[in-house]
Design a protein around this motif. Structure first.
Motif, short mmCIF file in Angstrom:
data_model
loop_
_atom_site.label_atom_id
_atom_site.label_comp_id
_atom_site.label_asym_id
_atom_site.label_seq_id
_atom_site.Cartn_x
_atom_site.Cartn_y
_atom_site.Cartn_z
N PRO A 1 29.51 -6.67 -5.25
CA PRO A 1 30.40 -7.45 -5.76
C PRO A 1 31.14 -6.38 -7.09
N GLY A 2 30.13 -5.64 -7.72
CA GLY A 2 30.70 -4.75 -8.69
C GLY A 2 31.58 -3.83 -7.88
N ASN A 3 31.12 -2.99 -7.27
CA ASN A 3 32.15 -1.97 -6.45
C ASN A 3 33.58 -2.60 -5.85
N TYR A 4 33.30 -3.69 -5.40
CA TYR A 4 34.51 -4.51 -4.67
C TYR A 4 35.53 -4.65 -5.70
N VAL A 5 35.34 -5.20 -7.06
CA VAL A 5 36.20 -5.43 -8.05
C VAL A 5 36.55 -4.14 -8.43
N SER A 6 35.70 -2.90 -8.69
CA SER A 6 36.03 -1.82 -9.20
C SER A 6 36.90 -1.26 -8.18
N ASP A 7 36.95 -1.17 -6.92
CA ASP A 7 37.88 -0.79 -5.99
C ASP A 7 39.25 -1.39 -5.79
N LEU A 8 39.29 -2.82 -6.02
CA LEU A 8 40.66 -3.58 -6.25
C LEU A 8 41.10 -3.02 -7.21
N ALA A 9 40.63 -2.83 -8.55
CA ALA A 9 41.25 -2.24 -9.46
C ALA A 9 41.70 -0.83 -9.58
N LYS A 10 41.21 -0.03 -8.61
CA LYS A 10 41.68 1.41 -8.18
C LYS A 10 42.73 1.18 -7.39
N GLY A 11 43.01 0.36 -6.60
CA GLY A 11 44.24 -0.16 -5.69
C GLY A 11 45.41 -0.36 -6.54
N PHE A 12 44.98 -1.40 -7.50
CA PHE A 12 46.19 -1.74 -8.64
C PHE A 12 46.56 -0.47 -9.51
N ALA A 13 45.77 0.14 -9.86
CA ALA A 13 46.20 1.55 -10.66
C ALA A 13 46.92 2.36 -9.76
N ALA A 14 46.32 2.79 -8.56
CA ALA A 14 47.13 3.68 -7.45
C ALA A 14 48.55 2.95 -7.20
N ALA A 15 48.65 1.78 -7.39
CA ALA A 15 50.18 1.36 -7.11
C ALA A 15 50.93 1.14 -8.20
N GLY A 16 50.58 1.80 -9.42
CA GLY A 16 51.29 1.88 -10.65
C GLY A 16 51.02 0.99 -11.64
N GLY A 17 49.79 0.25 -11.63
CA GLY A 17 49.32 -0.72 -12.62
C GLY A 17 48.70 0.14 -13.50
N GLU A 18 48.62 -0.42 -14.80
CA GLU A 18 48.07 0.29 -15.93
C GLU A 18 46.73 -0.63 -16.42
N VAL A 19 45.50 0.12 -16.69
CA VAL A 19 44.20 -0.38 -17.03
C VAL A 19 44.00 0.14 -18.29
N VAL A 20 43.69 -0.64 -19.22
CA VAL A 20 43.43 -0.28 -20.55
C VAL A 20 42.18 -0.72 -21.24
N ARG A 21 41.52 -0.07 -21.77
CA ARG A 21 40.06 -0.52 -22.32
C ARG A 21 40.53 -0.84 -23.82
N ALA A 22 40.35 -2.00 -24.04
CA ALA A 22 40.49 -2.48 -25.46
C ALA A 22 39.99 -4.05 -25.54
N ASP A 23 39.44 -4.57 -26.65
CA ASP A 23 38.76 -5.66 -26.93
C ASP A 23 40.26 -6.52 -27.70
N ILE A 24 40.75 -7.41 -27.11
CA ILE A 24 41.79 -8.21 -27.75
C ILE A 24 41.07 -9.33 -28.43
#
Length: 418
Positions: free
Chosen positions: A205-228
């Motif tokens: 499951p951890g790698n699955y979610v990570s790979d989904l996020a990489k697909g999102f980023a590869a398609a132009g999505g922005e991933v930000v590390r921050a504590d809202i």
């Protein structure tokens, strides 16, 4: 969008629900920023520690009629699946009272009806979500086996199985040696089993979610590390306040799991939320594995053959967000695995504890904030977040982008306890 500029939408949370929202919004044309304190698929996320089963049958809540009579045995039996940090009980009461009220037959039937749309087609939803990304490699088709000591034990769960049958679930039953014919590794102590077909699992499951996020980023999505820390709504959009920066967007989705209510309460949500502390134990180089994911129905433990390991997941502990992990749930998971798989041995083990966001009525919070149509909520999926994440993301994205969809959000309103 009829020639209009694509909206910029921020998604707070990078677990399975947040990633699902981000991907579906992106595929509908939005410009999306996904924000989390850690990397997507990280160890603190509830989806990281999931048992991995796409449990489309998990539509029956834990709190069912008679829960007050069952709870002492669940708490105090040596193999009971419910754990409590007693010092936390006074804090828990404001959540526990409406939770118990939600266990009536009428309320449970209502909960089941409204979990069905999020869970029933989860395998297809995951396939659609992962399509075209590296996450596809972690998806597996499988069957799912519930093990009971005997038929009498199964019949004591008749209420839940009856609700499942009423809503279109089907299964085969196995008795005696037919269980061992299905899987020779399983103990003879289990004389009755329910075999559910057309299910699925995630091999990591951890790698699955990570790979989904990489697909999102590869398609132009922005991933930000921050504590809202706060979300401010304005006439021209929203501003997300972190310790070191402000992030501006047109709209925002709050999908931060068990931490969501800290933001949502300031935006008008009043759904009682608690951490349903979940555990898993991962056995590396185990000498035995079941052929399919197995639920020990009495102990509420799931044993899943994963890529390179055997994962033992389940049990419930109430103790809040801050207390350290307990030893009791981990010991129970290992006892359950050895009961199901006699002679089980392994080289090393890894343990995990995480926080599953549990609402007082076992239904998630999905839909707009009462104070602003610029803010949407997508949290509170208790132990079915991995299963329901893709459908939740699709529904949220369709609503936010003004598209017609066929899931009524009334049951998931954030003001339903008013």
């Amino acid at each position: 969008m009829n020639g209009q500029k694509s909206p910029h939408i921020a998604v707070v949370g990078a677990g399975i629900v947040g990633v699902s929202c981000a991907l579906h919004l992106q595929r509908l044309g939005a410009s999306v920023t996904m924000i989390d304190r850690q990397q997507p698929g990280g160890i603190a996320a509830a989806s990281y520690g999931n048992a991995g089963v796409l449990a489309r049958c998990a539509v029956v809540p834990v709190a069912t009629p008679g829960i007050l009579l069952k709870a002492p045995a669940m708490l105090f039996a040596s193999d009971g699946p419910l754990f409590m940090r007693w010092s936390y009980l006074p804090h828990l009461l404001s959540w526990l009272i409406p939770y118990i009220r939600s266990s009536s037959r009428k309320k449970v039937e209502y909960i089941v009806r409204n979990l069905i749309p999020l869970l029933f087609d989860s395998v297809d939803e995951h396939r659609a979500l992962a399509r075209g990304t590296d996450a596809e490699r972690w998806l597996r088709a499988c069957e799912y086996l519930y093990l009971y000591a005997n038929r009498d034990a199964f019949e004591r769960d008749a209420f839940g199985w009856g609700l499942r049958r009423e809503h279109g679930f089907e299964w085969d039953t196995l008795q005696g040696e037919s269980i061992r014919e299905f899987d020779p590794a399983l103990s003879k102590k289990y004389e009755f089993a329910v075999l559910l077909k057309d299910y699925g699992m995630i091999a990591n499951p951890g790698n699955y979610v990570s790979d989904l996020a990489k697909g999102f980023a590869a398609a132009g999505g922005e991933v930000v590390r921050a504590d809202i820390k706060r979300v401010d709504t304005r006439h021209d959009g929203v501003v997300l306040k972190a310790d070191d920066r402000d992030i501006k967007a047109d709209k925002v989705v709050i999908a931060a799991g068990a931490w969501s209510h800290k933001l949502a309460a300031k935006l008008g949500a009043n759904v009682p939320l608690e951490s349903e502390r979940g555990y898993h134990l991962e056995l590396l180089h185990a000498n035995k594995q079941p052929s399919v994911p197995v639920m020990d129905a009495a102990r509420k433990c799931v044993i899943t053959p994963m890529q390179g390991s055997l994962r033992l997941g389940g049990v419930i502990e109430f103790g809040g967000l801050d207390a350290p992990a307990s030893k009791g749930p981990l010991k129970l998971l290992l006892r359950a695995a050895r009961a199901v798989l006699p002679g089980l041995e392994y080289e090393t083990k890894r343990d995990w504890m995480g926080h599953r966001p549990a609402t007082a009525d076992s239904l998630p919070v999905i839909g707009p904030a009462p104070s602003s149509c610029q803010v949407y909520f997508a949290y509170g999926h208790q132990h079915v977040g991995l299963t329901a994440g893709p459908k939740t993301g699709r529904v949220v994205a369709q609503h936010m982008m003004g598209l017609q969809q066929n899931v009524d959000l009334d049951a998931y309103r954030c003001d339903r306890f008013s």
